[in-house]
Design a protein around this motif. Sequence first.
Motif, PDB file in Angstrom:
ATOM      1  N   GLU A 140       0.837  -1.196   0.000  1.00 11.44           N
ATOM      2  CA  GLU A 140       0.000   0.000   0.000  1.00 11.44           C
ATOM      3  C   GLU A 140       0.877   1.253   0.000  1.00 11.44           C
ATOM      4  O   GLU A 140       2.094   1.200   0.221  1.00 11.44           O
ATOM      5  CB  GLU A 140      -0.903  -0.001   1.239  1.00 11.44           C
ATOM      6  N   LYS A 141       0.253   2.391  -0.224  1.00 11.72           N
ATOM      7  CA  LYS A 141       0.927   3.682  -0.204  1.00 11.72           C
ATOM      8  C   LYS A 141       1.788   3.799   1.050  1.00 11.72           C
ATOM      9  O   LYS A 141       1.290   3.463   2.135  1.00 11.72           O
ATOM     10  CB  LYS A 141      -0.128   4.789  -0.250  1.00 11.72           C
ATOM     11  N   PRO A 142       3.033   4.149   0.956  1.00  8.13           N
ATOM     12  CA  PRO A 142       3.715   4.769  -0.194  1.00  8.13           C
ATOM     13  C   PRO A 142       4.230   3.789  -1.238  1.00  8.13           C
ATOM     14  O   PRO A 142       5.016   4.185  -2.104  1.00  8.13           O
ATOM     15  CB  PRO A 142       4.889   5.490   0.473  1.00  8.13           C
ATOM     16  N   GLY A 143       3.833   2.521  -1.176  1.00  7.68           N
ATOM     17  CA  GLY A 143       4.187   1.564  -2.212  1.00  7.68           C
ATOM     18  C   GLY A 143       5.559   0.953  -2.060  1.00  7.68           C
ATOM     19  O   GLY A 143       6.043   0.266  -2.965  1.00  7.68           O
ATOM     20  N   ARG A 144       6.180   1.164  -0.931  1.00  9.34           N
ATOM     21  CA  ARG A 144       7.493   0.594  -0.657  1.00  9.34           C
ATOM     22  C   ARG A 144       7.687   0.526   0.851  1.00  9.34           C
ATOM     23  O   ARG A 144       6.905   1.092   1.621  1.00  9.34           O
ATOM     24  CB  ARG A 144       8.592   1.464  -1.284  1.00  9.34           C
ATOM     25  N   LEU A 145       8.722  -0.175   1.264  1.00 12.60           N
ATOM     26  CA  LEU A 145       9.060  -0.225   2.677  1.00 12.60           C
ATOM     27  C   LEU A 145       9.699   1.091   3.098  1.00 12.60           C
ATOM     28  O   LEU A 145      10.547   1.644   2.382  1.00 12.60           O
ATOM     29  CB  LEU A 145      10.027  -1.375   2.952  1.00 12.60           C
ATOM     30  N   VAL A 146       9.298   1.588   4.259  1.00  8.03           N
ATOM     31  CA  VAL A 146       9.845   2.849   4.762  1.00  8.03           C
ATOM     32  C   VAL A 146      10.104   2.701   6.261  1.00  8.03           C
ATOM     33  O   VAL A 146       9.556   1.792   6.905  1.00  8.03           O
ATOM     34  CB  VAL A 146       8.862   4.020   4.533  1.00  8.03           C
ATOM     35  N   PRO A 147      10.926   3.573   6.864  1.00  3.33           N
ATOM     36  CA  PRO A 147      11.066   3.551   8.321  1.00  3.33           C
ATOM     37  C   PRO A 147       9.689   3.652   8.976  1.00  3.33           C
ATOM     38  O   PRO A 147       8.817   4.393   8.490  1.00  3.33           O
ATOM     39  CB  PRO A 147      11.928   4.780   8.615  1.00  3.33           C
ATOM     40  N   THR A 148       9.493   2.927  10.038  1.00  7.18           N
ATOM     41  CA  THR A 148       8.155   2.770  10.613  1.00  7.18           C
ATOM     42  C   THR A 148       7.449   4.095  10.851  1.00  7.18           C
ATOM     43  O   THR A 148       6.255   4.242  10.542  1.00  7.18           O
ATOM     44  CB  THR A 148       8.251   1.979  11.936  1.00  7.18           C
ATOM     45  N   HIS A 149       8.147   5.107  11.379  1.00  5.60           N
ATOM     46  CA  HIS A 149       7.475   6.372  11.707  1.00  5.60           C
ATOM     47  C   HIS A 149       7.283   7.270  10.490  1.00  5.60           C
ATOM     48  O   HIS A 149       6.735   8.372  10.618  1.00  5.60           O
ATOM     49  CB  HIS A 149       8.228   7.109  12.806  1.00  5.60           C
ATOM     50  N   ARG A 150       7.714   6.805   9.311  1.00  5.20           N
ATOM     51  CA  ARG A 150       7.478   7.563   8.084  1.00  5.20           C
ATOM     52  C   ARG A 150       6.396   6.904   7.214  1.00  5.20           C
ATOM     53  O   ARG A 150       6.123   7.376   6.114  1.00  5.20           O
ATOM     54  CB  ARG A 150       8.775   7.688   7.271  1.00  5.20           C
ATOM     55  N   TRP A 151       5.789   5.814   7.736  1.00  4.89           N
ATOM     56  CA  TRP A 151       4.756   5.127   6.954  1.00  4.89           C
ATOM     57  C   TRP A 151       3.469   5.947   6.911  1.00  4.89           C
ATOM     58  O   TRP A 151       2.741   5.943   5.928  1.00  4.89           O
ATOM     59  CB  TRP A 151       4.477   3.740   7.554  1.00  4.89           C
ATOM     60  N   HIS A 152       3.174   6.668   7.996  1.00  2.00           N
ATOM     61  CA  HIS A 152       1.962   7.478   8.068  1.00  2.00           C
ATOM     62  C   HIS A 152       2.353   8.887   8.508  1.00  2.00           C
ATOM     63  O   HIS A 152       3.108   9.044   9.472  1.00  2.00           O
ATOM     64  CB  HIS A 152       0.962   6.870   9.059  1.00  2.00           C
ATOM     65  N   PRO A 153       1.858   9.912   7.844  1.00  2.00           N
ATOM     66  CA  PRO A 153       2.311  11.278   8.144  1.00  2.00           C
ATOM     67  C   PRO A 153       1.941  11.768   9.541  1.00  2.00           C
ATOM     68  O   PRO A 153       2.545  12.732  10.023  1.00  2.00           O
ATOM     69  CB  PRO A 153       1.621  12.125   7.065  1.00  2.00           C
ATOM     70  N   LYS A 154       0.981  11.115  10.207  1.00  2.00           N
ATOM     71  CA  LYS A 154       0.570  11.572  11.535  1.00  2.00           C
ATOM     72  C   LYS A 154       1.153  10.725  12.653  1.00  2.00           C
ATOM     73  O   LYS A 154       0.683  10.785  13.794  1.00  2.00           O
ATOM     74  CB  LYS A 154      -0.963  11.589  11.622  1.00  2.00           C
ATOM     75  N   HIS A 155       2.179   9.949  12.350  1.00  4.47           N
ATOM     76  CA  HIS A 155       2.853   9.202  13.411  1.00  4.47           C
ATOM     77  C   HIS A 155       3.393  10.196  14.442  1.00  4.47           C
ATOM     78  O   HIS A 155       3.997  11.215  14.075  1.00  4.47           O
ATOM     79  CB  HIS A 155       3.995   8.376  12.826  1.00  4.47           C
ATOM     80  N   PRO A 156       3.173   9.945  15.739  1.00  3.96           N
ATOM     81  CA  PRO A 156       3.595  10.929  16.758  1.00  3.96           C
ATOM     82  C   PRO A 156       5.096  11.187  16.809  1.00  3.96           C
ATOM     83  O   PRO A 156       5.526  12.195  17.372  1.00  3.96           O
ATOM     84  CB  PRO A 156       3.087  10.321  18.073  1.00  3.96           C
ATOM     85  N   HIS A 157       5.911  10.295  16.238  1.00  9.41           N
ATOM     86  CA  HIS A 157       7.365  10.476  16.270  1.00  9.41           C
ATOM     87  C   HIS A 157       7.936  10.726  14.874  1.00  9.41           C
ATOM     88  O   HIS A 157       9.114  10.463  14.622  1.00  9.41           O
ATOM     89  CB  HIS A 157       8.025   9.248  16.896  1.00  9.41           C
TER      90      HIS A 157
END
Length: 430
Positions: free
Chosen positions: A389-406
Amino acid sequence: MTQHDQAAVGSSVPSRAARERALLAGRLADPALLDQAVEIQLGEDGSADTCLAVPVGGMRVAGKVTVAGAGRALRVLQALHGKPGFPCLRDFSAAGSLDDPHTIKWGLSSDFMDDHGELRTRMWGYHKAAVSAYVTEQKARDPRVPVTPVLESMTSAPADGRVYDVLLGGWDHYLADRRLVESLTAQDRRTLEVAAAINRAHQPAVVKTFASRGIDQYLDLGCGLPVTDARPLDGAPSYAALHDLVAQYRGDTARTVYVDHDTFIFAKVRDHLEDDPRRPKWVCADIRHMEQFLNSGRMQYLLDWSRPIGVLLHDVLPWIDSDETVAETMAVLRERLAPGSALSITHAANFGEDIAMSRFTKLFRRNGLAFKPRDTRAIGELFGNWPLEKPGRLVPTHRWHPKHPHVAHEFWEAGALAGLAFKPQRTNCG
């Protein structure tokens, strides 16, 4: 296991217990248990009226004795009380006349009612096939029974789920877990604390994404401690348990199932959740035995495998150091999930030589814990052919969703990569 009959008359007539012994020798899956059987005198004057009680053990999961009258039932209970192989000893007879037959059972509950109140099975372990069927039914209803082999939980050695609790600032752990964390340098301890907090705060966005696609069944594999007094990092929102998040997005009718192999964590989960009004469920199992886990009566009973299920595997797979085991485990899981099911994975990874999570591998292994960060390619293969799913690739966990608290933390501080995928409707995607 026995039926009430007339007492033996005369020394030439075999006692009731002797007849039972001969009968059971050909019926027990483990005939050697007859050597541990307890012969109980039922007559008030020491007469030959006896019965034979065979303990649980090996393939045998339960037993029973039926005798006439409350007085004899009391003698059976007194004779077996505290003896090895006779757990959960109870008189299951309904109240009635003192002379009515009484049935004393031990081991796990011997009877099951289905959802319509009808008796489904009554098996006491005489044959291997019967025991297997009995165990399947038992596991369907009884959360105390592990559905796969599980390792013995030792308080003298650290465990990954409890170390995670220490890093989050919780209280559900042992001295060995604290000592491992205290052995770290201040910088390394901070590194692991931030990574643990980022991983824990990832869950709400995952549940919201699952729920937006209509998923109402949630399976948390390697759940750790879902309800904890952990302190959020840097003033972030308090951690919510998965079943609370599920209820927030899908209502109280959605089903949440927690799974862990650590018996300490399992006991804590039961203690926290047994009376929870949202009725989450829990299973004690080791996902390295994935096929056995999925085929167990309890898992088949708890979830509808013909419909989509949302599966969370957050910081679980790095603690299995065999690439072959991880690959096989995930292939079995992906194949069994229905189209529309979802898979969320976070996995420890290396972000550069100076900030590699692999530097903790030796420390954990010295303390008996397998730990293996994997690279982007290996983590991506855990999803098989399912498109991310979006962003369509693996990313650092706190960059997967823009509203992650960290989200403001440096990318490498996650110490892990995250991805989420839905199983396509095409059946050829593994």
